[in-house]
Design an enzyme around this catalytic site. Sequence first.
Site, PDB file in Angstrom:
ATOM      1  N   LYS A  37      14.297  11.784  -4.409  1.00 27.83           N
ATOM      2  CA  LYS A  37      14.352  10.553  -3.531  1.00 27.83           C
ATOM      3  C   LYS A  37      15.869  10.308  -3.012  1.00 27.83           C
ATOM      4  O   LYS A  37      16.289   9.822  -2.164  1.00 27.83           O
ATOM      5  CB  LYS A  37      13.795   9.105  -3.831  1.00 27.83           C
ATOM      6  CG  LYS A  37      12.076   9.551  -3.568  1.00 27.83           C
ATOM      7  CD  LYS A  37      11.392   8.231  -3.367  1.00 27.83           C
ATOM      8  CE  LYS A  37       9.826   8.252  -3.408  1.00 27.83           C
ATOM      9  NZ  LYS A  37       9.154   7.031  -3.424  1.00 27.83           N
ATOM     10  N   LYS A  89       4.333  18.439  -2.804  1.00 33.18           N
ATOM     11  CA  LYS A  89       3.078  17.617  -2.695  1.00 33.18           C
ATOM     12  C   LYS A  89       2.908  16.841  -1.349  1.00 33.18           C
ATOM     13  O   LYS A  89       3.698  16.674  -0.514  1.00 33.18           O
ATOM     14  CB  LYS A  89       3.140  16.612  -3.942  1.00 33.18           C
ATOM     15  CG  LYS A  89       4.049  15.768  -3.732  1.00 33.18           C
ATOM     16  CD  LYS A  89       4.091  14.418  -4.504  1.00 33.18           C
ATOM     17  CE  LYS A  89       4.822  13.233  -4.323  1.00 33.18           C
ATOM     18  NZ  LYS A  89       4.686  12.052  -5.210  1.00 33.18           N
ATOM     19  N   LYS A 102       3.549  10.893   1.994  1.00 29.78           N
ATOM     20  CA  LYS A 102       3.237  10.161   3.286  1.00 29.78           C
ATOM     21  C   LYS A 102       4.936  10.043   3.999  1.00 29.78           C
ATOM     22  O   LYS A 102       5.081   9.846   5.101  1.00 29.78           O
ATOM     23  CB  LYS A 102       3.000   8.543   3.006  1.00 29.78           C
ATOM     24  CG  LYS A 102       3.372   7.956   1.798  1.00 29.78           C
ATOM     25  CD  LYS A 102       2.638   6.789   1.570  1.00 29.78           C
ATOM     26  CE  LYS A 102       2.687   6.581   0.143  1.00 29.78           C
ATOM     27  NZ  LYS A 102       1.501   5.489  -0.391  1.00 29.78           N
TER      28      LYS A 102
HETATM   29  P1  TYM Z   1       2.473   6.476  -4.822  1.00 29.42           P
HETATM   30  O1  TYM Z   1       2.191   5.215  -3.704  1.00 29.42           O
HETATM   31  O2  TYM Z   1       3.320   7.271  -4.364  1.00 29.42           O
HETATM   32  O3  TYM Z   1       0.992   7.055  -4.741  1.00 29.42           O
HETATM   33  C1  TYM Z   1      -0.264   6.479  -5.174  1.00 29.42           C
HETATM   34  C2  TYM Z   1      -1.008   7.270  -6.289  1.00 29.42           C
HETATM   35  O4  TYM Z   1      -1.077   8.392  -5.569  1.00 29.42           O
HETATM   36  C3  TYM Z   1      -1.100   9.702  -6.302  1.00 29.42           C
HETATM   37  N1  TYM Z   1      -0.530  10.713  -5.158  1.00 29.42           N
HETATM   38  C4  TYM Z   1      -1.096  11.928  -5.386  1.00 29.42           C
HETATM   39  N2  TYM Z   1      -1.851  12.551  -6.156  1.00 29.42           N
HETATM   40  C5  TYM Z   1      -2.181  13.736  -6.184  1.00 29.42           C
HETATM   41  N3  TYM Z   1      -1.189  14.618  -5.009  1.00 29.42           N
HETATM   42  C6  TYM Z   1      -0.718  13.942  -4.139  1.00 29.42           C
HETATM   43  N4  TYM Z   1      -0.232  14.700  -3.352  1.00 29.42           N
HETATM   44  C7  TYM Z   1      -0.393  12.622  -4.370  1.00 29.42           C
HETATM   45  N5  TYM Z   1       0.523  11.544  -3.929  1.00 29.42           N
HETATM   46  C8  TYM Z   1       0.364  10.618  -4.421  1.00 29.42           C
HETATM   47  C9  TYM Z   1       0.180   9.175  -7.255  1.00 29.42           C
HETATM   48  O5  TYM Z   1       0.441   9.824  -8.278  1.00 29.42           O
HETATM   49  C10 TYM Z   1      -0.402   7.661  -7.361  1.00 29.42           C
HETATM   50  O6  TYM Z   1      -1.215   7.632  -8.644  1.00 29.42           O
HETATM   51  N6  TYM Z   1       5.257   4.486  -8.313  1.00 29.42           N
HETATM   52  C11 TYM Z   1       3.619   4.697  -7.912  1.00 29.42           C
HETATM   53  C12 TYM Z   1       3.023   3.241  -7.767  1.00 29.42           C
HETATM   54  C13 TYM Z   1       3.028   2.677  -8.915  1.00 29.42           C
HETATM   55  C14 TYM Z   1       2.311   2.553 -10.131  1.00 29.42           C
HETATM   56  C15 TYM Z   1       2.568   1.505 -10.842  1.00 29.42           C
HETATM   57  C16 TYM Z   1       1.347   3.157 -10.488  1.00 29.42           C
HETATM   58  C17 TYM Z   1       3.916   1.277  -9.002  1.00 29.42           C
HETATM   59  N7  TYM Z   1       3.447   0.868 -10.295  1.00 29.42           N
HETATM   60  C18 TYM Z   1       1.916   1.276 -12.000  1.00 29.42           C
HETATM   61  C19 TYM Z   1       0.554   3.135 -11.477  1.00 29.42           C
HETATM   62  C20 TYM Z   1       1.092   2.233 -12.246  1.00 29.42           C
HETATM   63  C21 TYM Z   1       3.818   5.201  -6.372  1.00 29.42           C
HETATM   64  O7  TYM Z   1       4.850   5.310  -5.938  1.00 29.42           O
HETATM   65  O8  TYM Z   1       2.794   5.717  -6.130  1.00 29.42           O
END
Ligand code: TYM
Length: 338
Positions: free
Chosen positions: A114, A200, A203
């Site tokens: 990022k 991947k 968004k």
């Molecule tokens: P975020 O918002 O990017 O994504 C949310 C969840 O979706 C999963 N994900 C995917 N899985 C498979 N293929 C993809 N292309 C894909 N894109 C996203 C992510 O693995 C995630 O599970 N840092 C985290 C949010 C967060 C979090 C936490 C998660 C903050 N605190 C504590 C678990 C526990 C994030 O930005 O996810």
Amino acid sequence: MRIVSGIQPTGNLHLGNYLGAIRNWVRMQDELAEGGECLFFLADLHAISMPHEPAALHRATLEMVAALVACGIDPDRSVLFNQAQVPAHAELQWLLNGTARMGWLNRMTQFKDKSRKNREGASAALFTYPVLQAADVLLYQTTHVPVGEDQKQHLELARDVAQKFNNDFASEDAPVFTLPEPITPPEAARIMSLRDGSRKMSKSDPSDMARINLTDDADTIVKKIKKAKTDPEPLPSEAAGLAERPEAQNLVAIYGALSGETVDAVLARFGGQGFGAFKPALAELMVEAIAPITARFRSLLEDREALDAILARGAARARERAAPTLEAAYRALGLVRG
Ligand code: TYM
């Protein structure tokens, strides 16, 4: 079992989030044994680690609650909230900043991705982001964290932080934090972009054609699948034949995740056929899975008061659950708490 997971409210939910994480959240909620509990939250504090527009974040947070409920998260059974209404997350992050090591954070691939070439211009929040994520799960004595493959490194860091904190500041028989386990469904670990099978689905991809949003209507889904990048070969009859064909592999994996079949089972049916036959079948399956979610999402979005009430109640329940661990962390560090 205490299950905790989060998602950033930055724009639309997409198929990667759904198949990689949220569908799994819903399953875990629905199959939870007596005595267990699920907490799901919107990581709005994480969202400010990148340049953002306040009005858009505000809107996206409300949209995301509606989307999660539309996907099947039940705010009566699960605790559904946003971080900003539970100050314990930010407080514990500060306490854990004393334990997390610069070297650990330097190894995080998400920061590298990022911040790209502008490391000096990246926010400090982007760098310490994984410490907030550690706080998110450690606050609740979490045992299991459903996430996609891309978040596993952050979860490992959370375990390292918990372990070091317990070693440094707690006695062996009374640890302050539980070490959380990540859970990733293998069939949906990583849903890739429709335009580039090596990236991947995300968004933040500038091309909307690279992802399926959960708000896309049937025509849009059909169009995106039709235009999805593929190769000229027909599909193989076994999974091994997909090696070196990332786009084909991704589409077959998505099909299997949606139909509940293994990749081999999908290929047993479609092996030998070209994408001209496979893509319409995939689009149909996808429309079937997404259309009911979109319909529920749209009707929920119209009731702003109900969405506010869901978040307020979820936050009150989360604050209650977070309080004992936060207090224990302050005390373990020798901070005077009256
Ligand atoms: P975020 O918002 O990017 O994504 C949310 C969840 O979706 C999963 N994900 C995917 N899985 C498979 N293929 C993809 N292309 C894909 N894109 C996203 C992510 O693995 C995630 O599970 N840092 C985290 C949010 C967060 C979090 C936490 C998660 C903050 N605190 C504590 C678990 C526990 C994030 O930005 O996810």
